[in-house]
Design a protein around this motif. Sequence first.
Motif, PDB file in Angstrom:
ATOM      1  N   LEU A  21       0.797  -1.223   0.000  1.00  0.00           N
ATOM      2  CA  LEU A  21       0.000   0.000   0.000  1.00  0.00           C
ATOM      3  C   LEU A  21       0.835   1.280   0.000  1.00  0.00           C
ATOM      4  CD1 LEU A  21      -3.046  -0.867   2.235  1.00  0.00           C
ATOM      5  CD2 LEU A  21      -2.815  -0.985  -0.236  1.00  0.00           C
ATOM      6  N   ARG A  68      -8.192  -8.680   0.928  1.00  0.00           N
ATOM      7  CA  ARG A  68      -7.318  -9.049   2.042  1.00  0.00           C
ATOM      8  C   ARG A  68      -5.922  -8.553   1.688  1.00  0.00           C
ATOM      9  NH1 ARG A  68      -5.549 -14.612   4.217  1.00  0.00           N
ATOM     10  NH2 ARG A  68      -4.065 -13.822   5.760  1.00  0.00           N
ATOM     11  N   ILE A  69      -5.329  -7.823   2.611  1.00  0.00           N
ATOM     12  CA  ILE A  69      -4.026  -7.219   2.350  1.00  0.00           C
ATOM     13  C   ILE A  69      -2.957  -7.990   3.101  1.00  0.00           C
ATOM     14  CG2 ILE A  69      -2.656  -5.137   2.754  1.00  0.00           C
ATOM     15  CD1 ILE A  69      -5.567  -3.720   2.595  1.00  0.00           C
ATOM     16  N   HIS A 105       0.804  -7.631   4.023  1.00  0.00           N
ATOM     17  CA  HIS A 105       1.897  -6.666   3.974  1.00  0.00           C
ATOM     18  C   HIS A 105       3.233  -7.341   3.719  1.00  0.00           C
ATOM     19  CE1 HIS A 105      -0.513  -3.220   5.088  1.00  0.00           C
ATOM     20  NE2 HIS A 105      -1.154  -4.020   5.910  1.00  0.00           N
TER      21      HIS A 105
END
Lengths: 212, 212
Positions: A65, A85-86, A88
Amino acid sequence: EARGCDVLYAELYTMKLSATLSALSELIGKPVTLLHRGDLEDRSSIIVEEANAKRVGILVGGDCLSATTHISLVLEAKQKAVETRIIHGSSIFSAIAETGLSIYKFGKTVTMPFPDKGSPDTVLRGIEENLSYGLHTLVLLDLDNEKNTYMAAPYAVQGLIDAGMRPDTLVVAVARLGRPGSIIRAGKAQEVASLDLGEPPHSLVFPGSLHF
Amino acid sequence: EARGCDVLYAELYTMKLSATLSALSELIGKPVTLLHRGDLEDRSSIIVEEANAKRVGILVGGDCLSATTHISLVLEAKQKAVETRIIHGSSIFSAIAETGLSIYKFGKTVTMPFPDKGSPDTVLRGIEENLSYGLHTLVLLDLDNEKNTYMAAPYAVQGLIDAGMRPDTLVVAVARLGRPGSIIRAGKAQEVASLDLGEPPHSLVFPGSLHF
């Protein structure tokens, strides 16, 4: 996680990756389709529509992001009630702590543009502002992944000197941070401007106050 | 990578992890020894000596160099010419972009201490300083992992109001960012102070300028 997806895309144009598309496909054991510059912007609705019916995975370099394009895509999905759904990843924004400079003491991040895309004045002003509060500045360097062109740290430092930076300004240059063979070099701007740091990606840090 | 190590340690006291030691061991297929608070500081030379002869892996939560203890360990190893390799993880420092606030526009990060450990004045001053340049402030919340105590975002916001923050200050509270069931809530300080955000870890962001 990627293995559980029905469709996989890779967005490789906002950064220089050491991985190739075929290596990614092999690792995951599924075909991966390359997205070209603008695909995520111009054709985002097609991808979001697709995600309505299937599990669509988009692989990106760094943390997903940090680039505004990816945030826009998540927002568009949310507006259309498509579940996201992220996951990272690691990022230059925290990896830069490898320089030994405290991650707590970084101010605003700026990007050094190619000469035809902008002026280095924003960079000089950003460094100065952060410095006035004793904060370090991370300077990211411009790239054009489709043209396979990445700004080198010494080139960027020379550009800043040409734009009025004092040649004895302390600067830390990093190359390939987080990968084997990474390099971290600190010195005066005029010295760093003549270093050979090898392959991209490179970044710069201008330290703020070094006392606590 | 962890599987290739001869000895594995886990340092879980600088953050709240959802993983347990036994789950880690099972995932990796090797025994993992828990390090206690201070082990990396007081017994660092023993660990560095051990790494002289064996491949020693230290598993940490978040990105490994955000805490000064880990940087000290790398420096000690370098001084003793023990080879190190750093594998960066994902971190709140970039994951915070999930709030929609640009990661480029964050100023200095501050930590809100428990009342018996410090005053919230540093936090108020940090937010104010960043704000004067239009920058966002990430506020990390104190924890005592050995006592299983983690500061909740609403508690922290109430503490800041009690210390003089205006009750209508805009604040973004995040809980369990990057994990399933994560929550992001924006509102006035006085509203956020009465939210229930569930399990730790929590963090706060005080937005700077929202215009470009």
